[in-house]
Scaffold this motif. Structure first.
Motif, PDB file in Angstrom:
ATOM      1  N   HIS A  72      18.386  -6.599 -39.873  1.00 30.00           N
ATOM      2  CA  HIS A  72      17.776  -6.117 -38.648  1.00 30.00           C
ATOM      3  C   HIS A  72      18.820  -5.399 -37.787  1.00 30.00           C
ATOM      4  O   HIS A  72      20.027  -5.531 -38.006  1.00 30.00           O
ATOM      5  CB  HIS A  72      17.183  -7.284 -37.839  1.00 30.00           C
ATOM      6  N   ASP A  73      18.344  -4.664 -36.816  1.00 29.94           N
ATOM      7  CA  ASP A  73      19.200  -4.115 -35.770  1.00 29.94           C
ATOM      8  C   ASP A  73      19.941  -5.274 -35.091  1.00 29.94           C
ATOM      9  O   ASP A  73      19.395  -6.364 -34.896  1.00 29.94           O
ATOM     10  CB  ASP A  73      18.307  -3.392 -34.746  1.00 29.94           C
ATOM     11  N   ALA A  74      21.193  -5.060 -34.720  1.00 31.14           N
ATOM     12  CA  ALA A  74      22.006  -6.141 -34.154  1.00 31.14           C
ATOM     13  C   ALA A  74      21.360  -6.766 -32.927  1.00 31.14           C
ATOM     14  O   ALA A  74      21.523  -7.972 -32.666  1.00 31.14           O
ATOM     15  CB  ALA A  74      23.398  -5.605 -33.798  1.00 31.14           C
ATOM     16  N   ARG A  75      20.610  -5.989 -32.158  1.00 35.13           N
ATOM     17  CA  ARG A  75      20.001  -6.515 -30.935  1.00 35.13           C
ATOM     18  C   ARG A  75      18.936  -7.568 -31.230  1.00 35.13           C
ATOM     19  O   ARG A  75      18.644  -8.415 -30.373  1.00 35.13           O
ATOM     20  CB  ARG A  75      19.416  -5.358 -30.121  1.00 35.13           C
ATOM     21  N   TYR A  76      18.378  -7.525 -32.423  1.00 31.43           N
ATOM     22  CA  TYR A  76      17.372  -8.514 -32.804  1.00 31.43           C
ATOM     23  C   TYR A  76      17.942  -9.929 -32.781  1.00 31.43           C
ATOM     24  O   TYR A  76      17.253 -10.887 -32.392  1.00 31.43           O
ATOM     25  CB  TYR A  76      16.842  -8.201 -34.207  1.00 31.43           C
ATOM     26  N   TYR A  77      19.208 -10.079 -33.175  1.00 29.87           N
ATOM     27  CA  TYR A  77      19.775 -11.405 -33.365  1.00 29.87           C
ATOM     28  C   TYR A  77      20.004 -12.140 -32.050  1.00 29.87           C
ATOM     29  O   TYR A  77      20.082 -13.377 -32.039  1.00 29.87           O
ATOM     30  CB  TYR A  77      21.075 -11.308 -34.167  1.00 29.87           C
ATOM     31  N   LEU A  78      20.064 -11.415 -30.941  1.00 23.02           N
ATOM     32  CA  LEU A  78      20.208 -12.106 -29.664  1.00 23.02           C
ATOM     33  C   LEU A  78      18.986 -12.961 -29.362  1.00 23.02           C
ATOM     34  O   LEU A  78      19.083 -13.970 -28.658  1.00 23.02           O
ATOM     35  CB  LEU A  78      20.467 -11.123 -28.527  1.00 23.02           C
ATOM     36  N   GLY A  79      17.855 -12.566 -29.906  1.00 26.20           N
ATOM     37  CA  GLY A  79      16.648 -13.364 -29.745  1.00 26.20           C
ATOM     38  C   GLY A  79      16.614 -14.600 -30.621  1.00 26.20           C
ATOM     39  O   GLY A  79      15.702 -15.430 -30.495  1.00 26.20           O
ATOM     40  N   GLN A  80      17.595 -14.741 -31.529  1.00 29.68           N
ATOM     41  CA  GLN A  80      17.700 -15.928 -32.373  1.00 29.68           C
ATOM     42  C   GLN A  80      18.673 -16.943 -31.789  1.00 29.68           C
ATOM     43  O   GLN A  80      18.820 -18.033 -32.345  1.00 29.68           O
ATOM     44  CB  GLN A  80      18.175 -15.536 -33.780  1.00 29.68           C
TER      45      GLN A  80
END
Length: 387
Positions: A276-284
């Motif tokens: 995923h785009d790196a920004r997605y992982y902040l939601g994890q």
């Protein structure tokens, strides 16, 4: 009196258990607790790094006495605290001593929490729960770390692990940690990632600024780098159910996440590495709310809320997601008031910042989530109280 309808839960509060304090007193180099004399006055000081300003920090019973912790909680209307050993944990020990001390300190912390008073108005819950320790040092056998995780699973009041940024010497992106992440994920233990080493102190110059630059900038930058490396290594793709809680609101990671994503997109070495785009992982990830300002916390929650829009294959932002992954913390016993006062300004500032967040200030339910309910859910305690 603590609020039992909307409890306050502290996820960032530290202790040096007596056994650990004794270990530090026996040392002759940092980290250590030493006697420091200033004129006619002698006091104990904590020196956690060589060259620390002011000869270290004054240290006393508030660092290890449980009654002091409980009194601090009563003073600030905190219902439950998730207590973690303060840095530098076991990083400085040889592997055999680290293994032994981890086992002993985890048992000590279980007793510290299990014998704490019941949480007022929260049926079946204790006032104190804990983050355990792993023997994360160079040369340790991974099987030894796994054994410690198995031991933690037998301690009902230990609900997570506090972890520095070095792993077993090569950082949190070290592939050798994959079996450890796998075991932690299976055990549903929360990992509290906390800094200790900061950044190269030569960047702070020669002026005497006390502890301000290492604490205000060095610690958050250390976390930012460590978690970015972890994301880049694909750990969150391989172990998507890991529960990672970042100290100090994730450092600068929320502010730099779009720049990170752009750099990845334009770098042929890593452009196709992640799912995923790196920004997605902040939601994890989960973030403590130890940032002291409503504007900063609002930014963090908005960054979390947009994360799902960056899922590979498409997604949409969730405006409520941010307030479900932010958790109140105090950083006790650090940042005490310079003068005696009934309440600690650092704690009051954190509480005020949460209550003044844009979009949260008019939503009591979201405030209740950040102040305590998110933590109860994260640590699998919510359903014991609320149906």
């Amino acid at each position: 009196m603590a609020n039992t309808t909307h409890p306050i839960v502290d996820v960032h509060t530290h202790v040096y258990l007596p056994r650990y304090a004794a270990e530090l007193r026996a040392r002759t180099s940092a980290p250590r607790i030493l006697n420091w004399t200033n004129g006619a006055k002698t006091e104990e000081r904590l020196l956690i790094l060589d060259g620390e300003p002011s000869g270290g920090r004054p240290i006393g019973p508030q660092y290890w006495d449980r009654d002091e912790k409980l009194e601090f909680m009563r003073r600030h209307d905190i219902n439950i605290s998730f207590v973690s050993s303060a840095n530098p944990w076991l990083d400085f020990l040889p592997s055999d001593r680290a293994q032994t001390l981890a086992h002993e300190l985890n048992n000590d912390l279980e007793e510290y929490c299990a014998s704490s008073p019941p949480a007022e108005g929260l049926s079946g819950l204790k006032t104190l729960y804990g983050f355990g320790l792993l023997p994360l040092v160079p040369d340790v056998e991974v099987s030894t770390i796994i054994q410690t995780i198995e031991h933690l699973k037998t301690l009902p009041h230990i609900r997570g692990i506090i972890m520095g940024t070095k792993g077993v010497g090569k950082g949190l992106d070290d592939n050798a940690l994959d079996p450890v992440w796998d075991a932690i994920q299976a055990a549903r233990l929360v990992v509290f990632i906390h800094p200790h080493y900061g950044v190269d102190t030569s960047a702070f110059g020669d002026n005497d600024n006390g502890h301000v630059l290492p604490l205000a900038l060095g610690f958050p930058f250390e976390t930012t780098i460590a978690v970015t490396r972890l994301i880049l290594s694909g750990v969150l793709d391989r172990f998507p159910d890991l529960r990672l809680l970042l100290a100090h609101s994730g450092g600068a990671l929320p502010q730099l996440s779009s720049r990170l994503a752009s750099c990845i997109q334009h770098d042929p070495i890593v452009a196709n590495r992640l799912k995923h785009d790196a920004r997605y992982y902040l939601g994890q990830l989960y973030f403590d709310a130890v940032a002291y300002g409503s504007e900063e916390l609002t930014f963090v929650t908005r960054t979390i809320s947009r994360a799902s829009a960056f899922k590979n294959g498409g997604g949409s932002a969730d405006p409520l997601a941010g307030s479900t992954r932010l958790l109140f913390g105090t950083d006790h016993p650090f940042f005490p008031p310079l003068e005696a006062s009934q309440k600690w300004p650092s704690v009051e500032n954190n509480l005020a910042a949460i209550r003044k967040m844009v979009g949260v200030n008019s939503q009591p339910g979201q405030q209740a989530n950040i102040l305590g309910l998110n933590a109860l859910r994260l640590f699998d305690l919510h359903d014991q109280v609320y149906t």
